[in-house]
Scaffold this motif. Sequence first.
Motif, PDB file in Angstrom:
ATOM      1  N   LYS A  81      21.277 -12.085   5.553  1.00  0.00           N
ATOM      2  CA  LYS A  81      21.131 -13.456   6.062  1.00  0.00           C
ATOM      3  C   LYS A  81      19.638 -13.689   6.327  1.00  0.00           C
ATOM      4  O   LYS A  81      19.181 -13.561   7.461  1.00  0.00           O
ATOM      5  CB  LYS A  81      21.915 -13.645   7.374  1.00  0.00           C
ATOM      6  CG  LYS A  81      23.411 -13.420   7.248  1.00  0.00           C
ATOM      7  CD  LYS A  81      24.084 -14.576   6.541  1.00  0.00           C
ATOM      8  CE  LYS A  81      25.604 -14.371   6.519  1.00  0.00           C
ATOM      9  NZ  LYS A  81      26.253 -15.386   5.669  1.00  0.00           N
ATOM     10  N   VAL A 128      23.679 -16.734  14.719  1.00  0.00           N
ATOM     11  CA  VAL A 128      24.752 -15.740  14.655  1.00  0.00           C
ATOM     12  C   VAL A 128      26.082 -16.309  15.122  1.00  0.00           C
ATOM     13  O   VAL A 128      27.113 -16.108  14.481  1.00  0.00           O
ATOM     14  CB  VAL A 128      24.361 -14.508  15.508  1.00  0.00           C
ATOM     15  CG1 VAL A 128      25.467 -13.460  15.469  1.00  0.00           C
ATOM     16  CG2 VAL A 128      23.061 -13.905  15.007  1.00  0.00           C
ATOM     17  N   ASP A 131      27.500 -18.771  12.614  1.00  0.00           N
ATOM     18  CA  ASP A 131      27.443 -18.304  11.230  1.00  0.00           C
ATOM     19  C   ASP A 131      26.907 -19.407  10.312  1.00  0.00           C
ATOM     20  O   ASP A 131      27.460 -19.695   9.262  1.00  0.00           O
ATOM     21  CB  ASP A 131      28.841 -17.853  10.765  1.00  0.00           C
ATOM     22  CG  ASP A 131      28.801 -17.214   9.367  1.00  0.00           C
ATOM     23  OD1 ASP A 131      27.752 -16.644   8.996  1.00  0.00           O
ATOM     24  OD2 ASP A 131      29.820 -17.298   8.647  1.00  0.00           O
ATOM     25  N   SER A 202      21.396 -11.272  10.206  1.00  0.00           N
ATOM     26  CA  SER A 202      22.766 -10.859  10.515  1.00  0.00           C
ATOM     27  C   SER A 202      22.789  -9.633  11.408  1.00  0.00           C
ATOM     28  O   SER A 202      21.898  -8.804  11.373  1.00  0.00           O
ATOM     29  CB  SER A 202      23.531 -10.562   9.224  1.00  0.00           C
ATOM     30  OG  SER A 202      23.082  -9.358   8.650  1.00  0.00           O
ATOM     31  N   GLN A 285      29.729  -6.628   7.293  1.00  0.00           N
ATOM     32  CA  GLN A 285      29.865  -7.440   8.486  1.00  0.00           C
ATOM     33  C   GLN A 285      31.251  -8.059   8.473  1.00  0.00           C
ATOM     34  O   GLN A 285      31.467  -9.112   7.911  1.00  0.00           O
ATOM     35  CB  GLN A 285      28.802  -8.533   8.463  1.00  0.00           C
ATOM     36  CG  GLN A 285      28.694  -9.252   9.771  1.00  0.00           C
ATOM     37  CD  GLN A 285      27.686 -10.358   9.671  1.00  0.00           C
ATOM     38  OE1 GLN A 285      27.212 -10.641   8.591  1.00  0.00           O
ATOM     39  NE2 GLN A 285      27.382 -10.979  10.771  1.00  0.00           N
TER      40      GLN A 285
END
Length: 362
Positions: A81, A128, A131, A202, A285
Amino acid sequence: NASLLGILQHPDGTVLKQLQPPPRGPREQEFYNKVYDSDCCDSILLELREYLPKYFGVWSPPTAPNDMYLKLEDVTRKFNKPCIMDVKIGQKSYDPYASAEKIQQQVSKYPLMEEIGFLVLGMRVYHVCTDSYETQNQHYGRSLTKETVKDGVSKFFHNGYCLRKDAVAASIQKIEKILEWFEGQEQLNFYASSLLFVYEGSCQATTVRLSDVTLAEKRVMPKGLLSGGDILEYNNNIHVINSTENGKIEASVGKGLSKFYALHKKAYSKRHHGQLSLKVENLEQGNMWKSSTCITQEHLNGNVIPQLEKVFCHVPAEIKESANVEVRMIDFAHVFPSNTRDEGYIYGLKNLITVLQNILDN
Protein backbone atom coordinates in the motif's frame (compact mmCIF):
# COMPACT_ATOMS: atom_id res chain seq x y z
CA ASN A 1 -0.43 6.16 -7.78
CA ALA A 2 0.82 6.75 -11.32
CA SER A 3 -1.77 9.45 -11.91
CA LEU A 4 -0.06 11.51 -9.25
CA LEU A 5 3.05 11.52 -11.40
CA GLY A 6 1.35 11.72 -14.77
CA ILE A 7 3.00 8.52 -15.92
CA LEU A 8 1.93 5.08 -17.10
CA GLN A 9 2.71 1.90 -15.20
CA HIS A 10 4.03 -0.95 -17.31
CA PRO A 11 3.48 -4.55 -16.16
CA ASP A 12 7.24 -5.21 -16.33
CA GLY A 13 7.91 -3.10 -13.25
CA THR A 14 8.76 0.12 -15.04
CA VAL A 15 6.88 3.34 -15.61
CA LEU A 16 6.64 5.21 -18.88
CA LYS A 17 6.94 8.97 -18.67
CA GLN A 18 6.00 10.75 -21.88
CA LEU A 19 8.73 13.05 -23.15
CA GLN A 20 7.65 16.68 -22.82
CA PRO A 21 7.77 18.98 -25.88
CA PRO A 22 11.20 20.51 -26.66
CA PRO A 23 13.31 21.81 -25.10
CA ARG A 24 12.17 20.15 -21.85
CA GLY A 25 11.75 16.54 -23.00
CA PRO A 26 15.04 16.28 -24.86
CA ARG A 27 16.80 17.96 -21.92
CA GLU A 28 15.45 15.38 -19.48
CA GLN A 29 16.38 12.54 -21.84
CA GLU A 30 19.87 13.97 -22.22
CA PHE A 31 20.23 14.17 -18.45
CA TYR A 32 19.31 10.49 -17.99
CA ASN A 33 21.58 9.47 -20.88
CA LYS A 34 24.49 11.34 -19.33
CA VAL A 35 24.03 9.90 -15.83
CA TYR A 36 23.40 6.36 -17.06
CA ASP A 37 25.99 6.31 -19.84
CA SER A 38 27.69 2.90 -19.69
CA ASP A 39 31.08 4.62 -20.23
CA CYS A 40 30.46 7.07 -17.37
CA CYS A 41 33.36 7.15 -14.93
CA ASP A 42 32.54 10.40 -13.13
CA SER A 43 32.17 9.43 -9.47
CA ILE A 44 29.68 12.23 -8.84
CA LEU A 45 27.33 11.00 -11.56
CA LEU A 46 27.84 7.38 -10.55
CA GLU A 47 26.77 8.24 -6.99
CA LEU A 48 23.82 10.26 -8.30
CA ARG A 49 22.37 7.05 -9.77
CA GLU A 50 21.63 5.85 -6.23
CA TYR A 51 19.15 8.70 -5.76
CA LEU A 52 17.34 8.36 -9.12
CA PRO A 53 14.94 5.79 -10.50
CA LYS A 54 16.82 3.32 -12.69
CA TYR A 55 16.70 4.34 -16.37
CA PHE A 56 16.03 1.90 -19.21
CA GLY A 57 16.26 4.23 -22.19
CA VAL A 58 13.46 5.59 -24.33
CA TRP A 59 10.49 3.64 -25.63
CA SER A 60 7.86 4.27 -28.30
CA PRO A 61 4.64 2.36 -28.89
CA PRO A 62 4.82 0.45 -32.20
CA THR A 63 1.62 2.17 -33.31
CA ALA A 64 3.01 5.69 -32.67
CA PRO A 65 6.77 5.67 -33.19
CA ASN A 66 6.94 9.45 -32.74
CA ASP A 67 5.56 9.32 -29.19
CA MET A 68 8.63 9.01 -27.01
CA TYR A 69 8.58 7.78 -23.42
CA LEU A 70 11.30 7.54 -20.80
CA LYS A 71 11.31 4.01 -19.38
CA LEU A 72 12.03 4.26 -15.65
CA GLU A 73 12.00 2.04 -12.58
CA ASP A 74 8.65 2.04 -10.76
CA VAL A 75 9.82 3.02 -7.29
CA THR A 76 6.40 2.14 -5.81
CA ARG A 77 6.35 -1.42 -7.14
CA LYS A 78 7.73 -3.23 -4.10
CA PHE A 79 5.12 -1.71 -1.78
CA ASN A 80 1.80 -3.26 -0.87
CA LYS A 81 0.00 0.00 0.00
CA PRO A 82 2.41 2.69 -1.20
CA CYS A 83 2.02 6.15 0.32
CA ILE A 84 3.45 8.65 -2.16
CA MET A 85 4.39 12.31 -1.95
CA ASP A 86 5.95 14.52 -4.64
CA VAL A 87 7.84 17.57 -3.32
CA LYS A 88 9.37 20.17 -5.63
CA ILE A 89 12.74 21.32 -4.27
CA GLY A 90 14.59 24.63 -4.59
CA GLN A 91 14.06 28.34 -4.09
CA LYS A 92 13.31 28.98 -7.76
CA SER A 93 11.09 26.79 -9.89
CA TYR A 94 12.12 28.65 -13.06
CA ASP A 95 15.47 28.05 -14.74
CA PRO A 96 18.13 30.68 -15.64
CA TYR A 97 16.85 30.85 -19.23
CA ALA A 98 13.21 31.51 -18.34
CA SER A 99 11.49 34.54 -19.86
CA ALA A 100 10.17 37.34 -17.63
CA GLU A 101 6.69 36.01 -18.32
CA LYS A 102 7.64 32.46 -17.29
CA ILE A 103 9.32 33.75 -14.12
CA GLN A 104 6.22 35.76 -13.23
CA GLN A 105 4.00 32.73 -13.86
CA GLN A 106 6.12 30.43 -11.68
CA VAL A 107 6.51 32.92 -8.82
CA SER A 108 2.78 33.69 -8.73
CA LYS A 109 1.98 29.96 -8.50
CA TYR A 110 3.75 29.80 -5.13
CA PRO A 111 5.27 33.08 -3.91
CA LEU A 112 6.68 31.33 -0.81
CA MET A 113 9.06 29.08 -2.81
CA GLU A 114 11.98 31.43 -2.17
CA GLU A 115 11.38 31.44 1.58
CA ILE A 116 10.33 27.82 2.18
CA GLY A 117 12.51 26.20 -0.49
CA PHE A 118 10.10 23.39 -1.32
CA LEU A 119 6.51 22.82 -2.42
CA VAL A 120 4.30 19.76 -1.90
CA LEU A 121 2.95 18.95 -5.39
CA GLY A 122 0.68 16.13 -4.29
CA MET A 123 0.29 13.16 -1.98
CA ARG A 124 -1.57 9.92 -1.62
CA VAL A 125 -1.82 8.47 1.88
CA TYR A 126 -3.20 5.07 2.86
CA HIS A 127 -5.58 5.19 5.84
CA VAL A 128 -5.44 1.89 7.68
CA CYS A 129 -8.81 2.06 9.43
CA THR A 130 -10.84 2.73 6.30
CA ASP A 131 -8.61 0.72 3.92
CA SER A 132 -8.65 3.67 1.53
CA TYR A 133 -6.40 6.38 0.14
CA GLU A 134 -6.63 10.09 0.79
CA THR A 135 -5.16 12.24 -1.96
CA GLN A 136 -4.16 15.90 -2.09
CA ASN A 137 -3.50 17.74 -5.33
CA GLN A 138 -1.24 20.69 -6.15
CA HIS A 139 -3.63 23.22 -4.59
CA TYR A 140 -3.05 21.63 -1.20
CA GLY A 141 0.67 22.38 -1.20
CA ARG A 142 0.23 25.89 -2.53
CA SER A 143 -2.11 26.69 0.36
CA LEU A 144 0.65 25.99 2.90
CA THR A 145 2.39 28.90 4.61
CA LYS A 146 5.48 29.11 6.77
CA GLU A 147 3.22 28.54 9.79
CA THR A 148 1.24 25.60 8.40
CA VAL A 149 3.85 23.79 6.30
CA LYS A 150 4.86 21.51 9.18
CA ASP A 151 1.29 20.26 9.69
CA GLY A 152 0.85 20.13 5.92
CA VAL A 153 3.81 17.78 5.48
CA SER A 154 2.96 15.72 8.58
CA LYS A 155 -0.37 14.81 6.96
CA PHE A 156 1.62 12.57 4.60
CA PHE A 157 2.91 10.52 7.52
CA HIS A 158 -0.42 10.17 9.31
CA ASN A 159 -2.32 6.99 8.50
CA GLY A 160 -5.61 7.93 10.12
CA TYR A 161 -4.74 6.89 13.65
CA CYS A 162 -1.06 7.44 14.27
CA LEU A 163 1.91 9.42 13.03
CA ARG A 164 4.42 7.14 11.29
CA LYS A 165 7.51 8.52 13.00
CA ASP A 166 9.52 5.57 11.71
CA ALA A 167 8.86 6.73 8.14
CA VAL A 168 9.65 10.36 9.05
CA ALA A 169 13.00 9.35 10.57
CA ALA A 170 13.89 7.13 7.60
CA SER A 171 12.98 9.95 5.19
CA ILE A 172 15.29 12.37 7.00
CA GLN A 173 18.19 9.90 6.69
CA LYS A 174 17.61 9.51 2.96
CA ILE A 175 17.38 13.27 2.35
CA GLU A 176 20.60 13.76 4.29
CA LYS A 177 22.41 11.47 1.83
CA ILE A 178 21.09 13.51 -1.09
CA LEU A 179 22.10 16.74 0.68
CA GLU A 180 25.63 15.37 1.10
CA TRP A 181 25.78 14.68 -2.63
CA PHE A 182 24.68 18.25 -3.43
CA GLU A 183 27.22 19.73 -1.04
CA GLY A 184 29.98 17.85 -2.84
CA GLN A 185 29.19 18.73 -6.47
CA GLU A 186 29.46 21.87 -8.62
CA GLN A 187 28.57 20.58 -12.05
CA LEU A 188 24.76 20.47 -12.15
CA ASN A 189 21.97 22.79 -11.03
CA PHE A 190 18.40 21.53 -10.70
CA TYR A 191 15.28 23.67 -11.17
CA ALA A 192 11.65 22.52 -10.80
CA SER A 193 12.93 19.07 -9.87
CA SER A 194 11.22 16.90 -7.25
CA LEU A 195 11.80 14.35 -4.55
CA LEU A 196 9.46 11.36 -4.61
CA PHE A 197 8.73 9.88 -1.18
CA VAL A 198 7.26 6.40 -0.81
CA TYR A 199 6.61 4.41 2.35
CA GLU A 200 4.65 1.25 3.15
CA GLY A 201 1.17 2.07 4.41
CA SER A 202 -0.15 -1.40 5.22
CA CYS A 203 0.18 -3.13 8.61
CA GLN A 204 1.45 -6.38 7.17
CA ALA A 205 2.37 -8.73 9.92
CA THR A 206 5.73 -10.33 10.38
CA THR A 207 5.43 -13.79 11.91
CA VAL A 208 8.15 -14.79 14.30
CA ARG A 209 8.44 -18.35 15.53
CA LEU A 210 9.97 -18.48 18.95
CA SER A 211 11.07 -22.09 19.08
CA ASP A 212 13.39 -22.26 22.03
CA VAL A 213 11.68 -20.00 24.51
CA THR A 214 12.16 -21.35 28.00
CA LEU A 215 9.27 -21.75 30.40
CA ALA A 216 10.56 -18.85 32.45
CA GLU A 217 10.47 -16.61 29.40
CA LYS A 218 6.97 -17.81 28.58
CA ARG A 219 5.73 -16.88 31.98
CA VAL A 220 6.34 -13.21 31.34
CA MET A 221 3.78 -13.22 28.56
CA PRO A 222 0.58 -11.55 29.80
CA LYS A 223 -2.09 -13.84 31.24
CA GLY A 224 -4.47 -15.14 28.66
CA LEU A 225 -2.06 -14.73 25.80
CA LEU A 226 -1.53 -18.46 25.46
CA SER A 227 -4.97 -19.73 26.41
CA GLY A 228 -7.13 -21.48 23.79
CA GLY A 229 -8.46 -20.12 20.54
CA ASP A 230 -6.83 -20.11 17.17
CA ILE A 231 -6.07 -16.44 17.08
CA LEU A 232 -6.30 -14.45 20.24
CA GLU A 233 -6.25 -10.70 19.87
CA TYR A 234 -4.46 -9.07 22.72
CA ASN A 235 -4.47 -5.30 22.96
CA ASN A 236 -5.59 -5.17 19.34
CA ASN A 237 -2.30 -5.28 17.53
CA ILE A 238 -0.27 -8.13 18.91
CA HIS A 239 -1.57 -11.59 18.12
CA VAL A 240 -0.32 -14.93 19.25
CA ILE A 241 -1.28 -17.76 16.98
CA ASN A 242 -1.61 -21.42 17.93
CA SER A 243 0.56 -22.08 20.93
CA THR A 244 1.40 -25.56 19.68
CA GLU A 245 1.56 -28.72 21.76
CA ASN A 246 5.36 -28.80 21.79
CA GLY A 247 5.44 -25.40 23.41
CA LYS A 248 6.26 -23.28 20.39
CA ILE A 249 4.80 -19.82 20.25
CA GLU A 250 4.08 -17.95 17.07
CA ALA A 251 3.80 -14.24 17.74
CA SER A 252 2.77 -11.96 14.97
CA VAL A 253 3.53 -8.31 15.39
CA GLY A 254 2.16 -5.40 13.35
CA LYS A 255 5.11 -3.80 11.56
CA GLY A 256 3.86 -0.25 11.87
CA LEU A 257 3.44 -0.48 15.62
CA SER A 258 6.46 -2.46 16.59
CA LYS A 259 9.30 -1.48 14.34
CA PHE A 260 11.71 -2.42 17.11
CA TYR A 261 10.78 -6.06 16.77
CA ALA A 262 10.48 -6.30 13.02
CA LEU A 263 13.05 -8.81 11.90
CA HIS A 264 15.15 -8.53 8.83
CA LYS A 265 14.88 -11.64 6.67
CA LYS A 266 18.50 -11.74 5.53
CA ALA A 267 20.02 -11.68 8.97
CA TYR A 268 18.63 -14.85 10.46
CA SER A 269 20.81 -17.13 8.33
CA LYS A 270 23.88 -15.76 10.12
CA ARG A 271 22.66 -16.61 13.59
CA HIS A 272 24.38 -19.09 15.88
CA HIS A 273 22.50 -22.21 16.86
CA GLY A 274 22.82 -21.44 20.54
CA GLN A 275 20.68 -18.34 20.22
CA LEU A 276 16.93 -18.11 20.15
CA SER A 277 16.08 -19.54 16.74
CA LEU A 278 13.81 -17.34 14.69
CA LYS A 279 11.99 -17.87 11.46
CA VAL A 280 10.57 -14.85 9.77
CA GLU A 281 7.87 -14.82 7.16
CA ASN A 282 5.34 -12.35 5.88
CA LEU A 283 1.69 -13.03 6.46
CA GLU A 284 -0.83 -11.94 3.91
CA GLN A 285 -2.83 -9.08 5.28
CA GLY A 286 -5.89 -11.14 6.05
CA ASN A 287 -8.87 -10.88 8.35
CA MET A 288 -6.55 -11.00 11.27
CA TRP A 289 -5.56 -7.38 10.74
CA LYS A 290 -8.84 -6.14 9.38
CA SER A 291 -10.50 -7.03 12.66
CA SER A 292 -7.95 -5.27 14.83
CA THR A 293 -9.05 -1.86 15.97
CA CYS A 294 -6.71 1.03 15.49
CA ILE A 295 -4.75 2.11 18.53
CA THR A 296 -1.64 4.15 19.00
CA GLN A 297 1.89 3.08 19.80
CA GLU A 298 1.56 4.77 23.20
CA HIS A 299 -1.33 2.53 24.23
CA LEU A 300 0.61 -0.56 23.37
CA ASN A 301 3.69 0.39 25.28
CA GLY A 302 2.08 0.03 28.68
CA ASN A 303 1.08 -3.53 28.09
CA VAL A 304 2.30 -6.14 25.69
CA ILE A 305 5.46 -4.47 24.47
CA PRO A 306 7.41 -4.65 27.75
CA GLN A 307 6.45 -8.32 28.01
CA LEU A 308 7.47 -9.12 24.46
CA GLU A 309 10.67 -7.20 25.01
CA LYS A 310 11.85 -9.87 27.43
CA VAL A 311 11.47 -12.46 24.70
CA PHE A 312 12.82 -10.34 21.86
CA CYS A 313 15.76 -8.82 23.69
CA HIS A 314 18.08 -11.51 22.30
CA VAL A 315 17.56 -10.35 18.75
CA PRO A 316 20.81 -8.87 17.36
CA ALA A 317 20.61 -5.21 16.40
CA GLU A 318 21.22 -5.79 12.69
CA ILE A 319 18.02 -7.80 12.42
CA LYS A 320 15.84 -4.92 13.55
CA GLU A 321 14.51 -3.55 10.31
CA SER A 322 14.21 0.14 9.58
CA ALA A 323 11.09 1.54 7.94
CA ASN A 324 10.56 0.64 4.32
CA VAL A 325 11.02 4.08 2.72
CA GLU A 326 12.20 5.32 -0.68
CA VAL A 327 13.26 8.88 -1.47
CA ARG A 328 14.23 9.46 -5.11
CA MET A 329 14.96 12.50 -7.21
CA ILE A 330 12.67 12.85 -10.26
CA ASP A 331 11.76 15.41 -12.97
CA PHE A 332 14.84 16.68 -14.79
CA ALA A 333 13.47 18.86 -17.58
CA HIS A 334 15.32 21.85 -16.08
CA VAL A 335 18.77 20.54 -15.16
CA PHE A 336 21.69 22.68 -16.35
CA PRO A 337 25.47 22.44 -16.30
CA SER A 338 26.98 24.71 -13.70
CA ASN A 339 30.23 25.60 -11.99
CA THR A 340 28.77 26.42 -8.58
CA ARG A 341 26.97 24.58 -5.83
CA ASP A 342 23.20 24.43 -6.24
CA GLU A 343 22.45 26.71 -3.28
CA GLY A 344 18.70 26.96 -3.97
CA TYR A 345 18.28 23.17 -3.92
CA ILE A 346 20.51 22.85 -0.85
CA TYR A 347 18.44 25.50 0.95
CA GLY A 348 15.25 23.56 0.14
CA LEU A 349 16.66 20.23 1.33
CA LYS A 350 17.88 21.75 4.60
CA ASN A 351 14.54 23.38 5.30
CA LEU A 352 12.68 20.17 4.48
CA ILE A 353 14.93 18.28 6.92
CA THR A 354 14.20 20.95 9.57
CA VAL A 355 10.44 20.61 9.04
CA LEU A 356 10.61 16.79 9.23
CA GLN A 357 12.78 17.00 12.34
CA ASN A 358 10.18 19.28 13.96
CA ILE A 359 7.46 16.75 13.13
CA LEU A 360 9.59 14.07 14.79
CA ASP A 361 10.33 16.12 17.91
CA ASN A 362 6.75 17.13 18.63
